[in-house]
Write an enzyme that holds these catalytic residues in place. Structure first.
Site, mmCIF file in Angstrom:
data_model
loop_
_atom_site.group_PDB
_atom_site.id
_atom_site.type_symbol
_atom_site.label_atom_id
_atom_site.label_comp_id
_atom_site.label_asym_id
_atom_site.label_seq_id
_atom_site.Cartn_x
_atom_site.Cartn_y
_atom_site.Cartn_z
ATOM 1 N N ASP A 115 0.845 -1.194 0.000
ATOM 2 C CA ASP A 115 0.000 0.000 0.000
ATOM 3 C C ASP A 115 0.881 1.244 0.000
ATOM 4 O OD1 ASP A 115 -2.971 1.126 0.893
ATOM 5 O OD2 ASP A 115 -1.321 2.288 1.758
ATOM 6 N N TYR A 120 2.644 9.883 -0.193
ATOM 7 C CA TYR A 120 3.697 9.338 0.667
ATOM 8 C C TYR A 120 5.082 9.658 0.111
ATOM 9 C CZ TYR A 120 -0.097 6.383 2.568
ATOM 10 O OH TYR A 120 -1.265 5.918 3.125
ATOM 11 N N LEU A 257 -2.570 -0.341 13.980
ATOM 12 C CA LEU A 257 -1.876 -0.447 15.267
ATOM 13 C C LEU A 257 -1.851 0.886 15.998
ATOM 14 C CD1 LEU A 257 1.098 -2.726 14.143
ATOM 15 C CD2 LEU A 257 -1.108 -3.405 15.118
ATOM 16 N N GLU A 308 7.144 -10.045 11.915
ATOM 17 C CA GLU A 308 6.270 -10.294 13.061
ATOM 18 C C GLU A 308 4.806 -10.058 12.696
ATOM 19 O OE1 GLU A 308 5.165 -7.738 16.971
ATOM 20 O OE2 GLU A 308 7.302 -8.243 16.787
#
Length: 353
Positions: A115, A120, A257, A308
């Site tokens: 993404d 960005y 998150l 992770e």
């Protein structure tokens, strides 16, 4: 450490100060949208996107969108906010080099969903990472977003985006913010779908402007496939998700998150659940999102964290644990980004490239 809500508020104010254009116009739909020439449909076999061959890798489920395309449920968010403020040539190079390395690490780990966005400043690095990874382009789900400053000439902006990314098509293209001439841009994206340059259409942050959301849903010829919103355990966005379900839109979570806010990551309920599964709190949050049927694009440029975040498909949360997490919802007050586009929409009309 200041609370992340204050940091985000300050960042938005700073963005407005640097990019606000001298214009009294607020969120608008431009009548030019109705004058956009409709492209002729290219036969499917001749579309650049016809080569796409998305498969499940690393146990990541595939979500079927309302146009029957399939998208890996978990992806890598490539935005690196900490490097965006340096707009010098060296700063942009540093940002794109870091993005390239993150993409390579993610694809080698098993990610097949990336993404990015024009806003960005890192599409060049993302494209380089894809090429250098050794993973064929047609096996990767690539998402990007048009910035509102692209909307007035969106057809050219899409072609420019393809060049920056060094690809022939984009799997999912979002309108990043509901401001400016978003309907003209939407018509251009529809044309890009007909031409095979884009496979699926999304709207991002349109939950913050229901007039714009309804405008798109009522006037689109090709309905959008996805709605990207802020979502995490403190802001579960139940009403917005119901709206998406009603309109057959796949919800995709950014800030899954909570921008690594300690209020979320140190939550005692999440920590307890994590310990019981020998997992980390981020892994529990991402697993919760997967079981809620939401796509998520957690961002990281740390290879260990990238791996992770992907290692979440070897355990399952119980109904009780799912309900415990649902009980953490703070509604709209739990959000980190909640902007009034009528007041600040024009702050998104330029890019500091």
């Amino acid at each position: 450490m200041p609370h992340m809500k204050k940091i985000i508020t300050s960042a938005i104010a700073l963005l407005a100060a640097f990019t606000l254009v001298a214009c009294n116009t607020t969120t608008q739909t431009n009548s030019s949208a109705s004058n956009t020439t409709v492209s002729q449909e290219v036969p499917d076999s001749q579309k650049p996107s016809a080569v796409s061959d998305i498969k499940s890798v690393a146990d990541v489920p595939l979500l079927t969108l309302n146009n029957e395309t399939q998208m890996p449920q978990l992806g890598l968010g490539t935005q690196i906010q900490s490097l965006e403020s340096d707009s010098s040539q060296a700063g942009r190079q540093r940002l794109n080099n870091t993005s390239r390395e993150s993409v390579i690490a993610a694809l080698k780990a098993g990610y097949r969903h990336l993404d990015t966005a024009h806003g960005y400043y890192n599409e060049t690095g993302v494209g380089e990472g894809i090429k250098e990874s050794g993973v064929p382009r047609n096996e990767i789900w690539l998402t990007s977003k048009l910035w509102p400053s692209d909307y007035a000439n969106a057809a050219q902006a899409i072609d420019d985006m393809l060049k920056r990314l060094q690809v022939d098509y984009i799997d999912l293209l979002y309108l990043h913010h509901p401001t400016g001439d978003y309907m003209a841009a939407y018509r251009a994206v529809e044309n890009a779908v007909r031409e095979g340059k884009v496979r699926a259409i999304g709207i991002s942050n349109f939950d913050n402007n229901m007039n714009a959301f309804n405008d798109v849903m009522n006037n689109a010829t090709i309905k959008p496939q996805a709605l990207q919103i802020e979502m995490h355990p403190l802001a579960q966005r139940t009403q917005t998700r119901e709206l998406a379900k009603k309109n057959n839109l796949q919800v995709e979570a950014w800030y899954p998150l909570g921008h690594a806010d300690s209020t979320l990551l140190n939550n005692s309920t999440l920590a307890s659940i994590a310990r019981s599964h020998n997992k980390t709190v981020p892994q529990v949050i991402l697993r919760w999102l997967m079981q809620e049927g939401v796509s998520a694009v957690p961002g990281s440029n740390n290879p260990d964290h990238i791996r992770e975040n992907l290692n979440i498909f070897d355990f399952e949360l119980s109904d009780s644990e799912m309900n415990q997490i649902r009980g953490l919802d703070q509604g709209e007050s739990g959000r980190y980004f909640n902007i009034n586009y009528d007041q600040m929409g024009q702050a998104f009309m330029r890019l500091n490239e």
